[in-house]
Design a protein around this motif. Structure first.
Motif, PDB file in Angstrom:
ATOM      1  N   ALA A  41       0.841  -1.196   0.000  1.00  0.00           N
ATOM      2  CA  ALA A  41       0.000   0.000   0.000  1.00  0.00           C
ATOM      3  C   ALA A  41       0.875   1.243   0.000  1.00  0.00           C
ATOM      4  CB  ALA A  41      -0.928  -0.004   1.218  1.00  0.00           C
ATOM      5  N   CYS A  42       0.239   2.376  -0.214  1.00  0.00           N
ATOM      6  CA  CYS A  42       0.957   3.646  -0.150  1.00  0.00           C
ATOM      7  C   CYS A  42       1.331   3.950   1.306  1.00  0.00           C
ATOM      8  CB  CYS A  42       0.105   4.767  -0.734  1.00  0.00           C
ATOM      9  SG  CYS A  42      -1.372   5.179   0.240  1.00  0.00           S
ATOM     10  N   ASP A  43       2.050   5.021   1.497  1.00  0.00           N
ATOM     11  CA  ASP A  43       2.491   5.434   2.834  1.00  0.00           C
ATOM     12  C   ASP A  43       1.318   6.140   3.525  1.00  0.00           C
ATOM     13  OD1 ASP A  43       3.657   6.554   5.078  1.00  0.00           O
ATOM     14  OD2 ASP A  43       5.510   7.117   4.050  1.00  0.00           O
ATOM     15  N   VAL A 122      -9.357   7.823  -1.015  1.00  0.00           N
ATOM     16  CA  VAL A 122      -8.284   7.954  -1.997  1.00  0.00           C
ATOM     17  C   VAL A 122      -8.905   7.829  -3.384  1.00  0.00           C
ATOM     18  CG1 VAL A 122      -6.169   6.940  -2.919  1.00  0.00           C
ATOM     19  CG2 VAL A 122      -6.535   7.041  -0.446  1.00  0.00           C
ATOM     20  N   LEU A 123      -8.566   8.766  -4.253  1.00  0.00           N
ATOM     21  CA  LEU A 123      -9.033   8.738  -5.629  1.00  0.00           C
ATOM     22  C   LEU A 123      -7.837   8.502  -6.550  1.00  0.00           C
ATOM     23  CD1 LEU A 123     -11.257  11.975  -5.547  1.00  0.00           C
ATOM     24  CD2 LEU A 123     -11.920   9.646  -4.915  1.00  0.00           C
ATOM     25  N   THR A 124      -8.076   7.873  -7.682  1.00  0.00           N
ATOM     26  CA  THR A 124      -7.022   7.727  -8.677  1.00  0.00           C
ATOM     27  C   THR A 124      -7.642   7.823 -10.060  1.00  0.00           C
ATOM     28  OG1 THR A 124      -5.043   6.474  -9.290  1.00  0.00           O
ATOM     29  CG2 THR A 124      -7.045   5.195  -8.902  1.00  0.00           C
ATOM     30  N   VAL A 158      -2.753   1.275 -13.725  1.00  0.00           N
ATOM     31  CA  VAL A 158      -3.472   2.277 -12.938  1.00  0.00           C
ATOM     32  C   VAL A 158      -2.707   2.507 -11.635  1.00  0.00           C
ATOM     33  CG1 VAL A 158      -5.638   2.881 -11.809  1.00  0.00           C
ATOM     34  CG2 VAL A 158      -5.660   1.517 -13.919  1.00  0.00           C
ATOM     35  N   PRO A 159      -2.213   3.721 -11.396  1.00  0.00           N
ATOM     36  CA  PRO A 159      -1.424   3.959 -10.180  1.00  0.00           C
ATOM     37  C   PRO A 159      -2.287   3.903  -8.931  1.00  0.00           C
ATOM     38  CG  PRO A 159      -1.820   6.023 -11.347  1.00  0.00           C
ATOM     39  CD  PRO A 159      -2.359   4.931 -12.222  1.00  0.00           C
ATOM     40  N   TRP A 160      -1.759   3.282  -7.892  1.00  0.00           N
ATOM     41  CA  TRP A 160      -2.409   3.202  -6.590  1.00  0.00           C
ATOM     42  C   TRP A 160      -3.806   2.592  -6.693  1.00  0.00           C
ATOM     43  CZ3 TRP A 160       1.638   4.045  -3.802  1.00  0.00           C
ATOM     44  CH2 TRP A 160       2.582   4.979  -4.205  1.00  0.00           C
ATOM     45  N   GLU A 201       6.556   0.025  -7.361  1.00  0.00           N
ATOM     46  CA  GLU A 201       5.232   0.263  -6.809  1.00  0.00           C
ATOM     47  C   GLU A 201       4.199  -0.653  -7.461  1.00  0.00           C
ATOM     48  OE1 GLU A 201       4.710   1.974  -4.199  1.00  0.00           O
ATOM     49  OE2 GLU A 201       6.735   2.797  -4.089  1.00  0.00           O
ATOM     50  N   ARG A 202       3.169  -0.925  -6.702  1.00  0.00           N
ATOM     51  CA  ARG A 202       2.101  -1.821  -7.147  1.00  0.00           C
ATOM     52  C   ARG A 202       1.092  -1.047  -8.001  1.00  0.00           C
ATOM     53  NH1 ARG A 202      -2.079  -4.722  -2.959  1.00  0.00           N
ATOM     54  NH2 ARG A 202      -2.496  -6.662  -4.111  1.00  0.00           N
ATOM     55  N   LEU A 203       0.929  -1.482  -9.229  1.00  0.00           N
ATOM     56  CA  LEU A 203      -0.067  -0.917 -10.127  1.00  0.00           C
ATOM     57  C   LEU A 203      -1.188  -1.924 -10.312  1.00  0.00           C
ATOM     58  CD1 LEU A 203       2.399   0.414 -12.873  1.00  0.00           C
ATOM     59  CD2 LEU A 203       1.542   1.643 -10.878  1.00  0.00           C
TER      60      LEU A 203
END
Length: 377
Positions: A41-43, A122-124, A158-160, A201-203
């Motif tokens: 996951a993100c920070d 969180v939006l992406t 797709v990021p995050w 990073e996980r996409l």
């Protein structure tokens, strides 16, 4: 044009410096040593600090708890985030919130914006199409069925995606219009498949199969997708600039301390000339970034649409950041490849930013199309 930053924009940048001051770029395992994602996951701790500093709501109006600032302020904050390789969806969430605020239904704005500004959501944005090289709006089809829209297709990288509560997905209709669908996490007919960036990073590959959305969750406004795409590309340029500035500073410090034949290698002409060339790259990246951000923020007219300035900025960002990290690796020698030193992480992130939303060649082609359609007198 006037590139002097306002007091509010400068305050946002100073707040960002304070939040990112304690962030370590090597807080997760090295992507060079990790076969999958460096983290699931993100920070989230950093995300919460950004929310506390009101940096997640920069582009939102006061009624949603925001500061009502513009693309320039966002780019100033993104520039600081890239210096420490901040692992947060700041660009994507801010851009998605901005387009929902500008064009979304009132029900969607009320449900999402204030919570996104507080960091609760969180939006992406799915902006890379099927392959990363084709237009994102052509990767998904949308057809109307009564009061709902039915989506089919796939968006890659797709990021995050695994952190996001809502993903903004461009889709095209049979008549050639582009819509923006607000797709909730876990929605029926929507699946995610893991992908991994060069940065580790996980996409996610977002797959839609007869996914149905109510009309309130679809933005059908002329120019909404184009504006969102330009904002994402401009924000990517800001990230590239901040990363490049930190890498050049690391290189200057190393070459000032590393001695050969009894002298710091920074005093050697060949080293100084290469560093100077990269400094010129960064100044060109900076000038074209602020030109693009200024056009987006003000809506000022120009010889070309704002997307032309965005294309120029992305060309410089993609090529410039690549040259900066390559020169840094060269001037660091073997030390630059040491996984206990963070330079290789910046190199991996730079490659991701170079290719995000299209490499330089793709934007050169887009710029050529604009010049053909808008001949300069």
């Amino acid at each position: 044009m006037d590139f002097t930053f306002t007091e509010e924009q400068q305050a946002a940048a100073e707040a960002a410096k304070g939040v990112f001051a304690g962030v370590a770029p090597d807080a997760v395992p090295s992507p060079a040593l990790t076969p999958g994602a460096v983290a699931d996951a993100c920070d989230r701790a950093l995300w919460a600090r950004l929310a506390d500093a009101d940096l997640l709501s920069l582009l939102l109006d006061a009624r949603y708890g925001g500061a009502g600032l513009d693309a320039i302020a966002l780019c100033l904050v993104l520039r600081e985030s890239a210096k420490v390789l901040a692992r947060v969806p700041l660009l994507e969430s801010s851009a998605a919130a901005a387009v929902i605020q500008a064009h979304g239904a009132e029900e969607a704005r009320s449900a999402l914006l204030a919570r996104a500004g507080r960091g609760e959501l969180v939006l992406t944005v799915a902006a890379h199409g099927r392959t990363g090289h084709d237009p994102a709006e052509l990767a998904v089809t949308a057809r109307q069925d009564g009061d709902t829209w039915v989506l089919d297709g796939a968006q890659t990288a797709v990021p995050w995606a695994y952190d996001a509560d809502v993903t903004v997905v461009p889709a095209h209709t049979g008549s050639g219009r582009t819509l923006l669908a607000l797709v909730p996490r876990g929605h029926q007919g929507v699946d995610l498949a893991e992908q991994f960036s060069t940065s580790g990073e996980r996409l996610g590959e977002l797959r839609l199969q007869s996914a149905r959305l109510a009309a309130r969750d679809v933005i059908d406004a002329d120019g909404a997708w184009e504006w969102l795409r330009d904002l994402l590309a401009t924000g990517t340029c800001a990230l590239a600039l901040g990363l490049g500035e930190r890498v050049l500073r690391m290189t200057g410090q190393y070459t000032s301390e590393r001695e050969q034949f009894g002298f710091p290698i920074a005093t050697f002409q060949a080293v100084a000339v290469q560093a100077a060339d990269r400094y010129i790259d960064l100044r060109a990246m900076e000038a074209t970034l602020w030109q693009a951000a200024w056009r987006l923020a003000t809506g000022a007219p120009g010889a070309l649409p704002a997307s032309g300035d965005v294309a120029v900025a992305k060309i410089w960002a993609a090529e410039g950041v690549r040259r900066v990290v390559q020169t840094a690796q060269h001037l660091h020698g073997g030390f630059g490849a040491d996984v206990d030193y963070p330079l290789h992480r910046y190199h991996a992130w730079a490659k991701h930013l170079e290719l995000s939303l299209g490499p330089a060649a793709a934007h050169e082609e887009a710029l050529g199309d604009l010049l053909a359609a808008h001949p300069l007198a």
